[in-house]
Each structure stands twice: as C-alpha cells, then as structure tokens.
Write an enzyme that holds these catalytic residues in place. Structure first.
Site, PDB file in Angstrom:
ATOM      1  N   GLU A  44      45.230  44.134  34.658  1.00 56.47           N
ATOM      2  CA  GLU A  44      44.581  44.244  33.353  1.00 56.47           C
ATOM      3  C   GLU A  44      45.454  45.025  32.372  1.00 56.47           C
ATOM      4  O   GLU A  44      46.428  45.666  32.748  1.00 56.47           O
ATOM      5  CB  GLU A  44      43.220  44.920  33.520  1.00 56.47           C
ATOM      6  CG  GLU A  44      42.256  44.074  34.341  1.00 56.47           C
ATOM      7  CD  GLU A  44      40.886  44.711  34.479  1.00 56.47           C
ATOM      8  OE1 GLU A  44      40.728  45.922  34.215  1.00 56.47           O
ATOM      9  OE2 GLU A  44      39.965  43.968  34.855  1.00 56.47           O
ATOM     10  N   GLU A  55      44.726  34.930  40.617  1.00 54.60           N
ATOM     11  CA  GLU A  55      45.141  33.575  40.987  1.00 54.60           C
ATOM     12  C   GLU A  55      46.389  33.155  40.214  1.00 54.60           C
ATOM     13  O   GLU A  55      47.343  32.626  40.778  1.00 54.60           O
ATOM     14  CB  GLU A  55      44.036  32.549  40.687  1.00 54.60           C
ATOM     15  CG  GLU A  55      42.711  32.847  41.310  1.00 54.60           C
ATOM     16  CD  GLU A  55      41.792  33.644  40.386  1.00 54.60           C
ATOM     17  OE1 GLU A  55      42.184  34.743  39.942  1.00 54.60           O
ATOM     18  OE2 GLU A  55      40.679  33.162  40.116  1.00 54.60           O
TER      19      GLU A  55
HETATM   20 ZN   LIG Z   1      41.224  33.569  36.054  1.00 52.71          ZN
END
Ligand SMILES: [Zn+2]
Length: 128
Positions: A44, A55
């Site tokens: 983040e 992913e």
């Molecule tokens: Zn995602």
C-alpha cells in the site's frame, strides 16, 4: 510444492504485506507454465491509488522472471471466507491465463477454497 505447503507459505507471506492503511494483508503465489514459482504481497501507499494488490505483485514479479502464462495462481487473506480478487487483478490474470489456468482462493480462517478458471472469474474480459 504441494498445495497444503503452498497454503502454509501463503500464510507466512502475509507477514511481509505492507498494508498499514487497510490492515488487510494479502499474499499470492504464481506458478508459471514451466513450474517456476513467484510470490507477491499487497503493497500500500499513502496515496491509495499507488497501492498494488498481492496478485498483481506476484504476476509482475513472474513476468520479470520470464513467465509467459500462469499455470496456477493462489491468493489468501486473513479472513473467514476465500478472498475475492478485485476487478483489476482479474483483468491482469486474464491477460496471462490460458483455458487451463487455475485460480485458487483461500482465507486463513476457513478450510474452504474456491477454484476458478479465467472465464469463470472474469466473464467477458477485455480482449483485443
Ligand atoms: Zn486486486
């Protein structure tokens, strides 16, 4: 690596997630067409749109490592149902999937798992 070991490794990877804003760690493992193995966690940023899902992190790492197509992609989050990948991740999975690609979704607090192929997880994906 057997799938029970992959799930165990995914749980370990959650510790590497950088998710101070959502407190929602996610981890992913990609196995490519040559059985090479790649890992990713969500990363983040205080500028939220700059964040990267686990992913897509695993997939971009796999591409850097030479992957052409995903054989299997595993995703886990610390929840009581299997994690549901976001739309952007589904589209990126679609880009590197074949009809045989398996998408396997876990939660840490359940033994349930979901398995999809690319068409099931993103019907009518964007294709040129
Ligand atoms: Zn995602």
């Amino acid at each position: 690596m057997e799938e029970k070991d992959i799930k165990k490794r995914l749980v370990e990877l959650l510790e590497k997630s950088y998710s101070p804003y959502s407190n929602f760690p996610v981890a992913s493992i990609v196995i490519d067409e040559n059985d090479n193995y790649y890992e990713g966690v969500n990363v983040e940023n205080k500028a939220y749109p700059s964040s990267l899902c686990a992913e897509r992190n695993a997939i971009t790492t796999a591409i850097t490592g030479g992957m052409k197509k995903i054989k299997k992609i595993y995703v886990i989050a610390d929840i009581d149902i299997p994690i549901s990948p976001c739309g952007a991740c589904r589209q990126v999975m679609s880009e590197f999937s074949t009809k045989d690609t398996e998408i396997i979704l876990y939660g840490t607090k359940t033994d349930d798992e979901l398995r999809y192929n690319e068409e099931e997880i993103l019907p009518y994906s964007f294709k040129l």
